[in-house]
Design a protein around this motif. Structure first.
Motif, PDB file in Angstrom:
ATOM      1  N   GLY A 294       0.783  -1.229   0.000  1.00 30.07           N
ATOM      2  CA  GLY A 294       0.000   0.000   0.000  1.00 30.07           C
ATOM      3  C   GLY A 294       0.814   1.279   0.000  1.00 30.07           C
ATOM      4  N   LYS A 295       2.084   1.201  -0.372  1.00 29.45           N
ATOM      5  CA  LYS A 295       2.949   2.386  -0.279  1.00 29.45           C
ATOM      6  C   LYS A 295       2.464   3.540  -1.152  1.00 29.45           C
ATOM      7  N   LEU A 296       2.049   3.235  -2.377  1.00 30.64           N
ATOM      8  CA  LEU A 296       1.632   4.300  -3.291  1.00 30.64           C
ATOM      9  C   LEU A 296       0.391   5.034  -2.774  1.00 30.64           C
ATOM     10  N   PRO A 297      -0.729   4.341  -2.528  1.00 34.09           N
ATOM     11  CA  PRO A 297      -1.912   5.089  -2.079  1.00 34.09           C
ATOM     12  C   PRO A 297      -1.722   5.750  -0.712  1.00 34.09           C
ATOM     13  N   ILE A 298      -0.993   5.102   0.195  1.00 33.65           N
ATOM     14  CA  ILE A 298      -0.789   5.695   1.518  1.00 33.65           C
ATOM     15  C   ILE A 298       0.017   6.981   1.408  1.00 33.65           C
ATOM     16  N   SER A 299       1.058   6.975   0.600  1.00 30.91           N
ATOM     17  CA  SER A 299       1.877   8.175   0.415  1.00 30.91           C
ATOM     18  C   SER A 299       1.058   9.308  -0.186  1.00 30.91           C
ATOM     19  N   LEU A 300       0.204   8.979  -1.156  1.00 31.04           N
ATOM     20  CA  LEU A 300      -0.617   9.997  -1.799  1.00 31.04           C
ATOM     21  C   LEU A 300      -1.680  10.546  -0.855  1.00 31.04           C
ATOM     22  N   LEU A 301      -2.243   9.683  -0.012  1.00 26.74           N
ATOM     23  CA  LEU A 301      -3.213  10.140   0.980  1.00 26.74           C
ATOM     24  C   LEU A 301      -2.550  11.052   2.000  1.00 26.74           C
ATOM     25  N   LEU A 302      -1.366  10.689   2.445  1.00 28.07           N
ATOM     26  CA  LEU A 302      -0.643  11.510   3.420  1.00 28.07           C
ATOM     27  C   LEU A 302      -0.299  12.880   2.850  1.00 28.07           C
ATOM     28  N   ALA A 303      -0.001  12.926   1.553  1.00 28.53           N
ATOM     29  CA  ALA A 303       0.362  14.184   0.905  1.00 28.53           C
ATOM     30  C   ALA A 303      -0.856  15.035   0.555  1.00 28.53           C
ATOM     31  N   GLY A 304      -2.056  14.487   0.762  1.00 29.80           N
ATOM     32  CA  GLY A 304      -3.264  15.210   0.394  1.00 29.80           C
ATOM     33  C   GLY A 304      -3.473  15.296  -1.103  1.00 29.80           C
ATOM     34  N   ARG A 305      -2.825  14.428  -1.824  1.00 28.21           N
ATOM     35  CA  ARG A 305      -2.889  14.455  -3.290  1.00 28.21           C
ATOM     36  C   ARG A 305      -4.195  13.841  -3.802  1.00 28.21           C
ATOM     37  N   ILE A 306      -4.704  12.841  -3.098  1.00 31.04           N
ATOM     38  CA  ILE A 306      -5.914  12.147  -3.518  1.00 31.04           C
ATOM     39  C   ILE A 306      -6.960  12.228  -2.412  1.00 31.04           C
ATOM     40  N   VAL A 307      -8.227  12.064  -2.803  1.00 27.07           N
ATOM     41  CA  VAL A 307      -9.321  12.175  -1.826  1.00 27.07           C
ATOM     42  C   VAL A 307      -9.780  10.809  -1.328  1.00 27.07           C
ATOM     43  N   GLY A 308      -9.347   9.763  -1.975  1.00 31.55           N
ATOM     44  CA  GLY A 308      -9.712   8.426  -1.549  1.00 31.55           C
ATOM     45  C   GLY A 308      -8.926   7.397  -2.315  1.00 31.55           C
ATOM     46  N   ALA A 309      -8.813   6.177  -1.748  1.00 28.56           N
ATOM     47  CA  ALA A 309      -8.004   5.154  -2.409  1.00 28.56           C
ATOM     48  C   ALA A 309      -8.513   3.763  -2.088  1.00 28.56           C
ATOM     49  N   ILE A 310      -8.395   2.918  -3.085  1.00 23.95           N
ATOM     50  CA  ILE A 310      -8.632   1.479  -2.953  1.00 23.95           C
ATOM     51  C   ILE A 310      -7.314   0.785  -3.250  1.00 23.95           C
ATOM     52  N   GLY A 311      -6.968  -0.178  -2.443  1.00 22.26           N
ATOM     53  CA  GLY A 311      -5.800  -1.004  -2.705  1.00 22.26           C
ATOM     54  C   GLY A 311      -6.246  -2.438  -2.907  1.00 22.26           C
ATOM     55  N   SER A 312      -5.989  -2.992  -4.072  1.00 24.67           N
ATOM     56  CA  SER A 312      -6.411  -4.355  -4.370  1.00 24.67           C
ATOM     57  C   SER A 312      -5.199  -5.241  -4.624  1.00 24.67           C
ATOM     58  N   ASP A 313      -5.259  -6.469  -4.112  1.00 20.09           N
ATOM     59  CA  ASP A 313      -4.150  -7.401  -4.303  1.00 20.09           C
ATOM     60  C   ASP A 313      -4.693  -8.824  -4.195  1.00 20.09           C
ATOM     61  N   ILE A 314      -3.944  -9.774  -4.787  1.00 25.86           N
ATOM     62  CA  ILE A 314      -4.366 -11.176  -4.707  1.00 25.86           C
ATOM     63  C   ILE A 314      -3.768 -11.878  -3.491  1.00 25.86           C
TER      64      ILE A 314
END
Length: 225
Positions: free
Chosen positions: A26-46
């Protein structure tokens, strides 16, 4: 984040709703959320293990990350995101993920694709299935060259032979394009020399490789002009 993920992160639009496929920890979405770059995120994995790690990372950083255990986009609805990132996989795997989610081709979602292998094949598949490559971004990590394709559906399908898929018009506009094409030309020229010395390579494959080398060379020379 690694240079590859940092390159990908820089392409995510401000205020996006991101679906990160193959999110791993989850490094990518978490980093973007912390930076305030995105308003929401889904992380999907198998993998259950990576998702558990992503959940711990999200808790530790105090961000809300919706996690889905599923292959590809199987657990993501079209209305839940406007940007989709798929990184660290082979080009054929990325194509298979998109093929299994035909709603991606409608043109409503920005796709950020970072193939580790089979880049030519991914470009060919995108063009054959009604996607346009709006931008290509080059990055280097551990002495390897990578590209990130910014693509969107909703355009006319077109068949392009594989030997014309070593680059797109968007790549020629990218920073570092000349150096990348020079590296690519050396690699494909070595491959051609090996094929010409082989007694098992058929004429059609050899002809395609020669066309590929010529195509890359012409593009590289054009950037020098």
């Amino acid at each position: 984040m690694t240079p590859r993920l940092a390159c990908l992160a820089a392409l995510v639009p401000q205020g996006a709703r991101l679906a990160d496929i193959g999110t791993d920890h989850g490094k990518l979405p978490i980093s973007l959320l912390l930076a305030g770059r995105i308003v929401g995120a889904i992380g999907s994995d198998i993998g259950e293990g990576p998702l558990a790690h992503a959940a711990r990372n999200a808790r530790e950083h105090g961000v809300s990350l919706s996690l889905r255990l599923a292959p590809g986009l199987d657990a993501v609805r079209p209305d839940e995101c406007d940007t989709i990132s798929i990184a660290g996989m082979g080009g054929q795997t990325i194509a298979d993920i998109l093929a299994a989610a035909p709603w991606c081709a409608a043109g409503q979602h920005l796709l950020l694709l970072q193939p580790m292998t089979m880049v030519y094949e991914l470009r060919q598949w995108l063009w054959q299935n009604g996607y346009t490559i709006e931008r290509e971004t080059l990055c280097r990590e551990d002495r390897r060259q990578y590209v990130v394709l910014s693509a969107r559906g909703g355009v006319e399908k077109r068949d392009v032979p594989l030997w014309q898929c070593a680059f797109s018009p968007a790549l020629l506009r990218a920073d570092g394009a000349a150096g990348y094409l020079q590296w690519l030309l050396k690699r494909e020229t070595r491959a051609l020399a090996g094929m010409e010395q082989s007694s098992t390579v058929d004429a059609a494959r050899l002809d395609a490789q020669r066309k590929l080398v010529s195509e890359i060379n012409q593009a590289w020379e054009g950037l020098q002009a």
